[in-house]
Design a protein around this motif. Structure first.
Motif, PDB file in Angstrom:
ATOM      1  N   ILE A 141       0.477   5.671   0.976  1.00  0.00           N
ATOM      2  CA  ILE A 141      -0.361   6.702   1.587  1.00  0.00           C
ATOM      3  C   ILE A 141       0.019   8.050   0.997  1.00  0.00           C
ATOM      4  O   ILE A 141       1.192   8.421   0.959  1.00  0.00           O
ATOM      5  CB  ILE A 141      -0.187   6.725   3.114  1.00  0.00           C
ATOM      6  N   ARG A 163      -4.756   9.477   2.449  1.00  0.00           N
ATOM      7  CA  ARG A 163      -5.568   8.406   1.874  1.00  0.00           C
ATOM      8  C   ARG A 163      -4.691   7.198   1.576  1.00  0.00           C
ATOM      9  O   ARG A 163      -3.560   7.347   1.111  1.00  0.00           O
ATOM     10  CB  ARG A 163      -6.247   8.897   0.598  1.00  0.00           C
ATOM     11  N   THR A 164      -5.212   6.000   1.831  1.00  0.00           N
ATOM     12  CA  THR A 164      -4.462   4.772   1.603  1.00  0.00           C
ATOM     13  C   THR A 164      -4.832   4.177   0.252  1.00  0.00           C
ATOM     14  O   THR A 164      -6.009   4.018  -0.068  1.00  0.00           O
ATOM     15  CB  THR A 164      -4.742   3.746   2.711  1.00  0.00           C
ATOM     16  N   SER A 196       0.839  -1.191   0.000  1.00  0.00           N
ATOM     17  CA  SER A 196       0.000   0.000   0.000  1.00  0.00           C
ATOM     18  C   SER A 196       0.874   1.241   0.000  1.00  0.00           C
ATOM     19  O   SER A 196       2.079   1.178   0.241  1.00  0.00           O
ATOM     20  CB  SER A 196      -0.936   0.010   1.213  1.00  0.00           C
TER      21      SER A 196
END
Length: 369
Positions: free
Chosen positions: A96, A100-101, A94
Protein backbone atom coordinates in the motif's frame (compact mmCIF):
# COMPACT_ATOMS: atom_id res chain seq x y z
CA UNK A 1 26.62 17.03 -14.40
CA UNK A 2 27.72 18.16 -17.86
CA UNK A 3 27.25 15.52 -20.52
CA UNK A 4 29.49 17.45 -22.93
CA UNK A 5 32.58 17.28 -20.75
CA UNK A 6 34.50 14.82 -18.64
CA UNK A 7 34.04 11.11 -18.45
CA UNK A 8 30.64 10.92 -20.14
CA UNK A 9 31.92 12.82 -23.15
CA UNK A 10 34.86 10.42 -23.32
CA UNK A 11 32.59 7.39 -23.21
CA UNK A 12 30.66 8.74 -26.17
CA UNK A 13 33.83 8.74 -28.27
CA UNK A 14 34.68 5.10 -27.55
CA UNK A 15 33.87 2.41 -30.03
CA UNK A 16 30.64 0.82 -28.86
CA UNK A 17 30.88 -2.80 -27.79
CA UNK A 18 27.65 -3.18 -25.84
CA UNK A 19 23.96 -2.79 -26.63
CA UNK A 20 22.79 0.40 -28.29
CA UNK A 21 20.53 2.54 -26.04
CA UNK A 22 17.23 3.45 -27.66
CA UNK A 23 17.56 6.96 -26.20
CA UNK A 24 21.15 8.26 -26.65
CA UNK A 25 23.18 9.41 -23.65
CA UNK A 26 23.15 13.18 -23.43
CA UNK A 27 19.58 13.46 -24.77
CA UNK A 28 17.33 15.95 -23.00
CA UNK A 29 13.56 15.92 -22.58
CA UNK A 30 11.05 17.72 -20.40
CA UNK A 31 9.40 15.91 -17.49
CA UNK A 32 7.54 17.51 -14.59
CA UNK A 33 7.97 20.85 -16.32
CA UNK A 34 11.80 20.68 -16.23
CA UNK A 35 14.45 19.44 -18.67
CA UNK A 36 16.10 16.17 -17.65
CA UNK A 37 19.24 14.76 -19.27
CA UNK A 38 20.03 11.09 -19.87
CA UNK A 39 23.31 10.50 -18.01
CA UNK A 40 23.33 6.73 -17.49
CA UNK A 41 22.24 3.56 -19.25
CA UNK A 42 22.15 -0.02 -18.01
CA UNK A 43 20.71 -3.37 -19.03
CA UNK A 44 19.36 -5.71 -16.36
CA UNK A 45 17.75 -9.14 -16.40
CA UNK A 46 15.90 -11.75 -14.37
CA UNK A 47 15.63 -15.50 -14.92
CA UNK A 48 12.49 -17.60 -14.79
CA UNK A 49 12.49 -21.35 -15.49
CA UNK A 50 15.82 -21.18 -17.27
CA UNK A 51 14.85 -18.25 -19.52
CA UNK A 52 16.46 -14.84 -19.00
CA UNK A 53 14.44 -11.68 -19.63
CA UNK A 54 16.12 -8.30 -20.26
CA UNK A 55 15.11 -4.66 -19.90
CA UNK A 56 16.78 -1.25 -20.10
CA UNK A 57 17.02 1.53 -17.52
CA UNK A 58 17.97 5.15 -18.21
CA UNK A 59 19.09 7.52 -15.44
CA UNK A 60 17.88 11.12 -15.88
CA UNK A 61 19.13 14.16 -13.99
CA UNK A 62 18.17 17.75 -13.32
CA UNK A 63 19.87 19.77 -10.54
CA UNK A 64 16.54 21.18 -9.33
CA UNK A 65 14.65 17.89 -8.86
CA UNK A 66 17.46 15.32 -8.75
CA UNK A 67 17.39 11.88 -10.36
CA UNK A 68 14.63 10.12 -12.25
CA UNK A 69 14.50 6.92 -14.30
CA UNK A 70 13.05 5.74 -17.57
CA UNK A 71 12.54 1.98 -17.73
CA UNK A 72 11.92 0.17 -21.03
CA UNK A 73 10.78 -3.45 -21.30
CA UNK A 74 9.52 -5.10 -24.50
CA UNK A 75 8.82 -1.68 -25.99
CA UNK A 76 6.88 -0.39 -22.95
CA UNK A 77 8.11 2.67 -21.04
CA UNK A 78 7.64 3.89 -17.47
CA UNK A 79 8.73 7.13 -15.82
CA UNK A 80 10.09 6.32 -12.36
CA UNK A 81 11.00 8.22 -9.20
CA UNK A 82 12.03 7.03 -5.75
CA UNK A 83 9.63 7.05 -2.78
CA UNK A 84 10.41 7.04 0.96
CA UNK A 85 10.42 3.46 2.32
CA UNK A 86 8.51 4.59 5.40
CA UNK A 87 5.50 5.51 3.26
CA UNK A 88 5.06 1.96 1.91
CA UNK A 89 3.29 -0.81 3.83
CA UNK A 90 3.79 -4.42 2.70
CA UNK A 91 1.15 -7.00 3.54
CA UNK A 92 1.49 -10.52 2.14
CA UNK A 93 1.23 -10.33 -1.64
CA UNK A 94 0.31 -6.67 -1.74
CA UNK A 95 1.72 -3.27 -0.84
CA UNK A 96 0.00 0.00 0.00
CA UNK A 97 1.33 3.40 -1.01
CA UNK A 98 -0.49 6.71 -1.14
CA UNK A 99 -3.74 5.04 -0.12
CA UNK A 100 -3.61 2.71 -3.12
CA UNK A 101 -3.21 -1.08 -3.02
CA UNK A 102 -0.72 -2.74 -5.38
CA UNK A 103 -0.71 -6.48 -6.15
CA UNK A 104 2.53 -8.42 -6.48
CA UNK A 105 3.56 -9.18 -10.07
CA UNK A 106 6.97 -10.78 -9.74
CA UNK A 107 9.72 -11.38 -7.20
CA UNK A 108 13.15 -12.34 -8.53
CA UNK A 109 16.88 -11.62 -8.44
CA UNK A 110 17.74 -8.84 -10.92
CA UNK A 111 21.26 -8.80 -12.38
CA UNK A 112 23.13 -5.94 -14.08
CA UNK A 113 24.26 -7.03 -17.57
CA UNK A 114 25.67 -3.81 -19.01
CA UNK A 115 26.51 -0.30 -17.73
CA UNK A 116 27.33 2.92 -19.55
CA UNK A 117 27.48 6.54 -18.41
CA UNK A 118 27.36 7.95 -14.88
CA UNK A 119 25.36 6.87 -11.83
CA UNK A 120 25.00 8.08 -8.25
CA UNK A 121 26.47 4.85 -6.89
CA UNK A 122 29.26 2.54 -7.98
CA UNK A 123 27.42 0.07 -10.19
CA UNK A 124 29.10 -2.86 -11.89
CA UNK A 125 28.18 -5.71 -14.20
CA UNK A 126 26.98 -8.73 -12.24
CA UNK A 127 25.53 -6.67 -9.40
CA UNK A 128 22.47 -8.40 -7.90
CA UNK A 129 19.37 -7.19 -6.10
CA UNK A 130 16.15 -8.84 -5.05
CA UNK A 131 13.49 -7.01 -7.06
CA UNK A 132 9.80 -7.21 -6.18
CA UNK A 133 7.27 -5.48 -8.42
CA UNK A 134 3.71 -4.59 -7.36
CA UNK A 135 1.23 -3.28 -9.91
CA UNK A 136 -1.89 -1.13 -9.93
CA UNK A 137 -2.12 0.05 -13.57
CA UNK A 138 -0.91 2.47 -14.74
CA UNK A 139 1.47 2.42 -11.75
CA UNK A 140 4.15 -0.03 -10.68
CA UNK A 141 5.62 0.02 -7.18
CA UNK A 142 9.06 -1.63 -7.01
CA UNK A 143 11.22 -2.71 -4.09
CA UNK A 144 14.92 -3.55 -4.38
CA UNK A 145 17.22 -5.00 -1.74
CA UNK A 146 20.92 -5.46 -2.70
CA UNK A 147 22.30 -9.00 -2.66
CA UNK A 148 25.92 -9.09 -1.46
CA UNK A 149 28.46 -11.84 -0.93
CA UNK A 150 29.04 -12.97 2.65
CA UNK A 151 32.61 -14.27 2.79
CA UNK A 152 32.18 -15.76 6.26
CA UNK A 153 29.21 -17.86 5.16
CA UNK A 154 30.36 -18.29 1.56
CA UNK A 155 27.00 -17.32 0.16
CA UNK A 156 25.01 -14.31 -1.01
CA UNK A 157 22.79 -12.51 1.51
CA UNK A 158 20.33 -9.61 1.40
CA UNK A 159 21.55 -6.28 2.71
CA UNK A 160 18.37 -5.69 4.68
CA UNK A 161 19.42 -2.27 5.95
CA UNK A 162 19.38 -0.90 2.39
CA UNK A 163 15.86 -1.02 0.94
CA UNK A 164 14.93 1.12 -2.07
CA UNK A 165 11.38 1.81 -3.23
CA UNK A 166 10.35 3.46 -6.49
CA UNK A 167 7.11 4.29 -8.26
CA UNK A 168 6.79 3.99 -12.03
CA UNK A 169 4.03 5.43 -14.18
CA UNK A 170 3.27 3.89 -17.58
CA UNK A 171 4.20 6.32 -20.35
CA UNK A 172 2.93 5.80 -23.93
CA UNK A 173 5.54 5.07 -26.59
CA UNK A 174 4.54 8.07 -28.71
CA UNK A 175 5.13 10.41 -25.79
CA UNK A 176 8.70 9.15 -25.34
CA UNK A 177 9.32 9.45 -29.10
CA UNK A 178 8.07 13.03 -29.14
CA UNK A 179 10.01 14.09 -26.06
CA UNK A 180 13.36 12.75 -27.33
CA UNK A 181 12.67 13.07 -31.07
CA UNK A 182 13.54 9.41 -31.66
CA UNK A 183 11.92 6.43 -33.37
CA UNK A 184 11.42 3.48 -31.04
CA UNK A 185 10.44 -0.18 -31.53
CA UNK A 186 6.76 -0.92 -31.00
CA UNK A 187 5.72 -2.98 -27.95
CA UNK A 188 5.65 -6.74 -28.45
CA UNK A 189 3.71 -7.72 -25.31
CA UNK A 190 1.27 -6.31 -22.77
CA UNK A 191 3.03 -4.57 -19.88
CA UNK A 192 2.02 -5.50 -16.31
CA UNK A 193 1.19 -1.85 -15.54
CA UNK A 194 -0.25 -1.02 -18.96
CA UNK A 195 -3.74 0.49 -18.80
CA UNK A 196 -6.43 -1.22 -20.85
CA UNK A 197 -6.12 0.60 -24.20
CA UNK A 198 -9.72 0.04 -25.32
CA UNK A 199 -11.77 1.57 -22.51
CA UNK A 200 -14.23 3.03 -25.02
CA UNK A 201 -15.35 -0.49 -25.90
CA UNK A 202 -17.02 -0.70 -22.49
CA UNK A 203 -19.33 2.13 -23.52
CA UNK A 204 -20.15 0.42 -26.80
CA UNK A 205 -20.85 -2.89 -25.07
CA UNK A 206 -23.01 -1.15 -22.48
CA UNK A 207 -25.04 0.51 -25.23
CA UNK A 208 -25.45 -2.79 -27.07
CA UNK A 209 -26.46 -4.50 -23.84
CA UNK A 210 -29.15 -1.89 -23.18
CA UNK A 211 -30.47 -2.26 -26.74
CA UNK A 212 -30.50 -6.06 -26.44
CA UNK A 213 -32.28 -5.80 -23.09
CA UNK A 214 -35.03 -3.59 -24.50
CA UNK A 215 -35.40 -5.79 -27.58
CA UNK A 216 -35.67 -8.88 -25.40
CA UNK A 217 -38.12 -7.18 -23.04
CA UNK A 218 -40.22 -5.98 -25.97
CA UNK A 219 -40.29 -9.47 -27.47
CA UNK A 220 -41.12 -10.90 -24.06
CA UNK A 221 -44.02 -8.50 -23.45
CA UNK A 222 -45.46 -8.38 -26.95
CA UNK A 223 -44.80 -11.95 -28.06
CA UNK A 224 -47.68 -14.32 -28.69
CA UNK A 225 -49.06 -15.82 -25.49
CA UNK A 226 -51.56 -18.49 -24.64
CA UNK A 227 -53.87 -18.36 -21.65
CA UNK A 228 -53.35 -21.54 -19.64
CA UNK A 229 -55.57 -20.65 -16.68
CA UNK A 230 -58.30 -18.16 -15.79
CA UNK A 231 -60.67 -18.20 -12.83
CA UNK A 232 -62.68 -15.74 -10.76
CA UNK A 233 -63.09 -15.96 -7.00
CA UNK A 234 -65.57 -14.30 -4.68
CA UNK A 235 -64.39 -14.35 -1.11
CA UNK A 236 -66.98 -14.68 1.62
CA UNK A 237 -67.32 -12.08 4.36
CA UNK A 238 -66.64 -13.31 7.85
CA UNK A 239 -69.22 -11.92 10.29
CA UNK A 240 -67.95 -10.09 13.29
CA UNK A 241 -68.53 -12.42 16.26
CA UNK A 242 -71.16 -11.29 18.78
CA UNK A 243 -70.14 -10.90 22.40
CA UNK A 244 -70.78 -14.06 24.45
CA UNK A 245 -73.41 -13.95 27.22
CA UNK A 246 -72.06 -13.62 30.72
CA UNK A 247 -70.79 -16.93 32.01
CA UNK A 248 -70.87 -18.67 28.60
CA UNK A 249 -67.68 -20.51 27.43
CA UNK A 250 -65.53 -18.59 24.94
CA UNK A 251 -64.98 -20.33 21.57
CA UNK A 252 -61.62 -19.42 19.93
CA UNK A 253 -61.81 -17.98 16.34
CA UNK A 254 -60.96 -20.17 13.35
CA UNK A 255 -58.44 -17.66 12.01
CA UNK A 256 -56.50 -14.81 13.52
CA UNK A 257 -57.75 -11.32 12.76
CA UNK A 258 -55.37 -8.38 12.42
CA UNK A 259 -57.28 -5.11 12.68
CA UNK A 260 -59.58 -4.95 9.66
CA UNK A 261 -57.74 -7.72 7.73
CA UNK A 262 -58.48 -11.45 7.44
CA UNK A 263 -56.84 -14.11 5.28
CA UNK A 264 -58.64 -16.64 3.04
CA UNK A 265 -56.89 -19.36 1.03
CA UNK A 266 -57.93 -21.24 -2.14
CA UNK A 267 -56.21 -23.91 -4.26
CA UNK A 268 -56.63 -24.33 -8.01
CA UNK A 269 -56.78 -27.47 -10.10
CA UNK A 270 -53.44 -28.52 -11.66
CA UNK A 271 -52.24 -26.09 -14.35
CA UNK A 272 -50.04 -27.47 -17.19
CA UNK A 273 -47.01 -25.23 -17.80
CA UNK A 274 -44.48 -25.53 -20.60
CA UNK A 275 -40.76 -25.32 -20.01
CA UNK A 276 -38.55 -22.49 -21.31
CA UNK A 277 -41.49 -20.07 -21.38
CA UNK A 278 -41.81 -17.10 -19.05
CA UNK A 279 -45.07 -16.71 -17.17
CA UNK A 280 -47.39 -13.72 -16.72
CA UNK A 281 -49.91 -13.72 -13.88
CA UNK A 282 -52.61 -11.03 -13.96
CA UNK A 283 -54.99 -10.16 -11.15
CA UNK A 284 -58.14 -8.01 -11.50
CA UNK A 285 -60.41 -6.99 -8.63
CA UNK A 286 -63.45 -4.72 -8.27
CA UNK A 287 -61.93 -2.75 -5.40
CA UNK A 288 -63.60 0.57 -4.56
CA UNK A 289 -61.69 2.79 -2.15
CA UNK A 290 -60.03 -0.23 -0.62
CA UNK A 291 -57.35 -2.79 -1.39
CA UNK A 292 -56.90 -6.49 -2.03
CA UNK A 293 -53.58 -8.26 -1.54
CA UNK A 294 -52.98 -11.68 -3.13
CA UNK A 295 -49.93 -13.78 -2.30
CA UNK A 296 -49.56 -16.80 -4.59
CA UNK A 297 -47.47 -19.94 -5.03
CA UNK A 298 -47.07 -22.13 -8.10
CA UNK A 299 -46.28 -25.59 -6.71
CA UNK A 300 -44.91 -28.39 -8.90
CA UNK A 301 -46.88 -31.53 -8.03
CA UNK A 302 -43.98 -33.92 -8.71
CA UNK A 303 -40.91 -32.08 -7.43
CA UNK A 304 -42.39 -29.70 -4.86
CA UNK A 305 -40.71 -26.72 -6.54
CA UNK A 306 -42.37 -23.47 -5.42
CA UNK A 307 -42.44 -20.16 -7.32
CA UNK A 308 -43.87 -17.29 -5.28
CA UNK A 309 -45.49 -14.08 -6.50
CA UNK A 310 -47.48 -11.13 -5.14
CA UNK A 311 -50.36 -9.07 -6.56
CA UNK A 312 -51.11 -5.92 -4.52
CA UNK A 313 -54.30 -4.39 -5.97
CA UNK A 314 -55.71 -1.10 -4.70
CA UNK A 315 -57.88 1.67 -6.07
CA UNK A 316 -58.97 4.88 -4.36
CA UNK A 317 -60.83 7.89 -5.73
CA UNK A 318 -62.73 10.95 -4.57
CA UNK A 319 -63.20 14.69 -4.89
CA UNK A 320 -61.04 17.24 -3.12
CA UNK A 321 -61.43 21.00 -3.43
CA UNK A 322 -63.81 20.47 -6.32
CA UNK A 323 -61.36 18.28 -8.29
CA UNK A 324 -61.70 14.56 -8.86
CA UNK A 325 -58.72 12.37 -8.05
CA UNK A 326 -57.81 8.70 -8.16
CA UNK A 327 -54.80 6.53 -7.43
CA UNK A 328 -53.90 2.89 -7.87
CA UNK A 329 -55.30 0.39 -10.38
CA UNK A 330 -57.84 -2.40 -10.32
CA UNK A 331 -55.45 -4.61 -12.31
CA UNK A 332 -51.91 -5.77 -11.54
CA UNK A 333 -49.59 -8.18 -13.31
CA UNK A 334 -46.33 -9.90 -12.49
CA UNK A 335 -43.80 -11.69 -14.72
CA UNK A 336 -42.21 -14.92 -13.53
CA UNK A 337 -39.18 -16.79 -14.89
CA UNK A 338 -39.54 -19.99 -16.88
CA UNK A 339 -40.19 -23.09 -14.78
CA UNK A 340 -39.55 -26.77 -15.57
CA UNK A 341 -42.35 -28.29 -17.62
CA UNK A 342 -45.03 -29.95 -15.53
CA UNK A 343 -48.32 -29.55 -13.68
CA UNK A 344 -48.53 -26.85 -11.02
CA UNK A 345 -51.14 -26.24 -8.36
CA UNK A 346 -51.64 -22.57 -7.55
CA UNK A 347 -52.19 -21.55 -3.95
CA UNK A 348 -53.81 -18.12 -3.51
CA UNK A 349 -53.86 -16.40 -0.14
CA UNK A 350 -55.97 -13.23 -0.16
CA UNK A 351 -56.64 -10.53 2.36
CA UNK A 352 -58.48 -7.27 1.91
CA UNK A 353 -59.54 -4.16 3.71
CA UNK A 354 -62.86 -4.37 5.57
CA UNK A 355 -62.94 -8.18 5.33
CA UNK A 356 -66.30 -8.39 7.08
CA UNK A 357 -68.14 -6.12 4.64
CA UNK A 358 -71.36 -7.41 3.09
CA UNK A 359 -69.98 -7.38 -0.48
CA UNK A 360 -66.29 -8.44 -0.47
CA UNK A 361 -64.23 -7.83 -3.63
CA UNK A 362 -64.19 -10.34 -6.46
CA UNK A 363 -60.80 -11.22 -7.96
CA UNK A 364 -60.00 -12.79 -11.32
CA UNK A 365 -56.64 -14.58 -11.83
CA UNK A 366 -55.21 -15.27 -15.28
CA UNK A 367 -52.01 -17.19 -16.14
CA UNK A 368 -50.39 -16.84 -19.58
CA UNK A 369 -47.35 -18.34 -21.28
Amino acid sequence: LDVNQGRLSYLKTLERKGPQPSVPLGSTAEFEGRPLTVIGFMVRSVEFEGVRYFWQEYLLYNPAIGFRWLVESDGHWSYVHTVPPGEVVESGKSAIYGGRTFRVFQDAAARVEYVEGEFYWKVSVGELARATDYVAPPLMLSKEVPIVADASRRRAVLRAEEVNWSLGSYTPLKEIEQKFNVSLPAPTTVAPNQPWPHKKIYGYWAALLVVALFVGLFAFVTGSRATVFTQSYTFQPTPTPMPAPPGAPVTPPVATDEGNEKVQVVFTDPIPLRGRRNIRVTGRANVENNWLYVEGDLINEETGLVQQFELPIEYYYGVEDGEAWSEGDREQEVYLPALPEGKYTMRLEAQWENWNQAAPPQVSIQVEQ
